[in-house]
Design an enzyme around this catalytic site. Structure first.
Site, PDB file in Angstrom:
ATOM      1  N   ASP A   1      -0.660   1.818   6.709  1.00  0.00           N
ATOM      2  CA  ASP A   1      -0.850   0.364   6.720  1.00  0.00           C
ATOM      3  C   ASP A   1      -0.060  -0.262   5.568  1.00  0.00           C
ATOM      4  OD1 ASP A   1      -1.790  -2.141   7.196  1.00  0.00           O
ATOM      5  OD2 ASP A   1      -3.887  -1.724   6.743  1.00  0.00           O
TER       6      ASP A   1
ATOM      7  N   LYS B   1      -1.628  12.490  -0.414  1.00  0.00           N
ATOM      8  CA  LYS B   1      -1.980  12.423  -1.842  1.00  0.00           C
ATOM      9  C   LYS B   1      -2.725  13.724  -2.141  1.00  0.00           C
ATOM     10  CE  LYS B   1      -2.275  10.172  -5.778  1.00  0.00           C
ATOM     11  NZ  LYS B   1      -1.097  10.080  -6.648  1.00  0.00           N
TER      12      LYS B   1
ATOM     13  N   ASP C   1       4.040  -2.381   5.519  1.00  0.00           N
ATOM     14  CA  ASP C   1       4.278  -3.742   5.001  1.00  0.00           C
ATOM     15  C   ASP C   1       5.444  -3.694   4.018  1.00  0.00           C
ATOM     16  OD1 ASP C   1       2.115  -4.825   6.397  1.00  0.00           O
ATOM     17  OD2 ASP C   1       1.548  -6.118   4.720  1.00  0.00           O
TER      18      ASP C   1
ATOM     19  N   TYR D   1     -10.748   3.719   7.361  1.00  0.00           N
ATOM     20  CA  TYR D   1     -11.048   2.548   8.183  1.00  0.00           C
ATOM     21  C   TYR D   1     -12.218   2.818   9.126  1.00  0.00           C
ATOM     22  CZ  TYR D   1      -6.685   0.452   6.577  1.00  0.00           C
ATOM     23  OH  TYR D   1      -5.680  -0.079   5.791  1.00  0.00           O
TER      24      TYR D   1
ATOM     25  N   ASP E   1       2.481   7.834  -3.607  1.00  0.00           N
ATOM     26  CA  ASP E   1       3.025   6.987  -4.674  1.00  0.00           C
ATOM     27  C   ASP E   1       4.539   7.185  -4.796  1.00  0.00           C
ATOM     28  OD1 ASP E   1       2.062   9.496  -5.327  1.00  0.00           O
ATOM     29  OD2 ASP E   1       1.446   8.990  -7.351  1.00  0.00           O
TER      30      ASP E   1
END
Ligand SMILES: NC(=O)c1ccc[n+]([C@@H]2O[C@H](COP(=O)([O-])OP(=O)(O)OC[C@H]3O[C@@H](n4cnc5c(N)ncnc54)[C@H](O)[C@@H]3O)[C@@H](O)[C@H]2O)c1
Length: 353
Positions: free
Chosen positions: A243, A187, A247, A142, A219
């Site tokens: 982020d 990851k 959700d 970001y 994942d």
């Protein structure tokens, strides 16, 4: 206590839920004898329209002078649907995070017994799920170097050892106060930045022998969160993964309108719902104000005002039990309550207590 609060309502449903958050804050302050003053400031698309800047200098000043910021949401379709827009509301959000040094975003994911059936997951999987996602908020893609032309584009996922270390320390502090289980989500099988996260976390784990540290690829974590959410206690992860995963976490609670967060770091802390400005609902009085109201509970708890936070949580639970709920979580055939009515019910509960 004297509390000076900067209120940044933003766009879409922001002003509606902000109003309810402020009303609850005022009621709690009256009840407990705290002096509270509010400084309202513009941000997001609203600020672009008014002064051409999504996080104007005056707003930054109001945040810096406050003890805490009560933030709602920014974002407007006229920018979402225009990839050529040079200034965007979300840049205001990122500027606020960077300028206030808000590197730790703490997002609790919990269930409400009476809303278990609202989760798309099976009741027996979500019942009792209770974890905290600690999302690094001022680094990674970001904020890394970006480039875009008509043929290619990139975002750089930069992390320094110092950035990783300080967010992991926040994670360990939470884990030590909770069930002493920290999961580092990365990851590392593909990304160099993740390999550094893992290396630093492995070194730090020896400093916290009372906490069980484990590692999970993002994942796998995305899958585990819906297969077995009770596995998690404290999860620490980088900006982008956090982020996305939070959700997903809202599906465990049953609505995006239920999840609050606290962003803390070098300067004034910010308390905000995890959801966005839901522009389609603007002005319809249907947005759930509970994520904003629970952000106020987190604000009080940040200042060690535990009884104040507890009273808000009690009032929120009571409203849910009484079926005083916005449409997305209302029971079939239940009475209609809007943003304002839910907020007013909670204020009333607090006043009568
Ligand atoms: N922190 C922020 O300010 C923030 C975060 C995410 C998205 N955004 C921005 O918000 C705008 C809309 O984005 P989006 O649609 O992806 O996300 P969103 O969170 O605004 O809405 C997604 C869905 O979540 C539900 N929802 C959200 N808030 C709710 C509430 N209070 N009560 C009940 N249900 C609620 C709705 O079903 C909605 O369709 C975009 O401009 C985006 O950039 C801002």
């Amino acid at each position: 206590m004297d509390l000076k609060i900067a209120v940044l309502a933003g766009d879409g449903i922001g002003p509606e839920i902000s109003e309810q958050g402020v009303a609850v804050m005022t009621a709690v302050c009256e009840k407990f004898g705290h002096q509270v003053t509010y400084q309202y400031a513009i941000c997001g698309a609203d600020a672009i329209d008014k002064v051409g800047d999504p996080f104007p200098e005056d707003t930054f000043k109001a945040c810096m002078e406050a003890d805490a910021v009560l933030f709602s949401a920014v974002g407007d379709p006229k920018f979402d649907n225009d990839p050529t827009a040079k200034v965007r509301p979300e840049q205001g959000l990122l500027a606020m995070r960077k300028k206030l040094g808000l590197y730790a975003n703490v997002r609790p994911v919990e269930t409400f017994e009476c809303l278990i059936h609202k989760s798309p997951l099976k009741d027996e999987l979500v019942r009792g799920a209770d974890f905290i996602c600690i999302r690094e908020l001022t680094g990674g893609m970001y904020f890394g170097e970006k480039y875009q032309d008509d043929e290619k584009a990139y975002d750089t996922n930069f992390y320094s050892r110092a950035e990783i270390e300080r967010i992991l320390r926040v994670g360990y502090a939470y884990a030590q106060r909770r069930r002493k289980h920290l999961t580092v989500v990365d990851k590392a099988n593909v990304l160099a930045s993740s390999r550094l996260w893992r290396q630093v976390a492995k070194e730090m784990a020896t400093e916290y022998p009372d906490v069980q540290t484990d590692f999970m690829y993002v994942d796998n974590a995305a899958m585990r969160m819906i297969q077995d959410p009770r596995f998690f206690d404290v999860m620490v992860t980088e900006n982008t993964f956090g982020d996305i995963l939070t959700d997903e976490g809202s599906c465990i609670s049953g609505s995006m309108g239920l999840l609050p967060s606290a962003s803390t770091g070098e300067h004034t802390p910010v308390f905000e719902p995890i959801h966005g400005s839901w522009p389609q609902a603007k002005g319809l009085n249907i947005a759930n104000p509970l994520a904003q109201i629970l952000s106020v509970a987190m604000l009080f708890e940040y200042f060690n005002l535990e009884a104040e936070g507890k009273l808000i949580r009690e009032a929120v639970n009571a409203s849910l039990d009484a079926n005083v709920r916005t449409p997305e979580i209302q029971v079939e055939g239940g009475a209609k309550y809007g943003t304002k009515e839910v907020g007013a019910w909670i204020v009333d509960y607090i006043k009568k207590k």
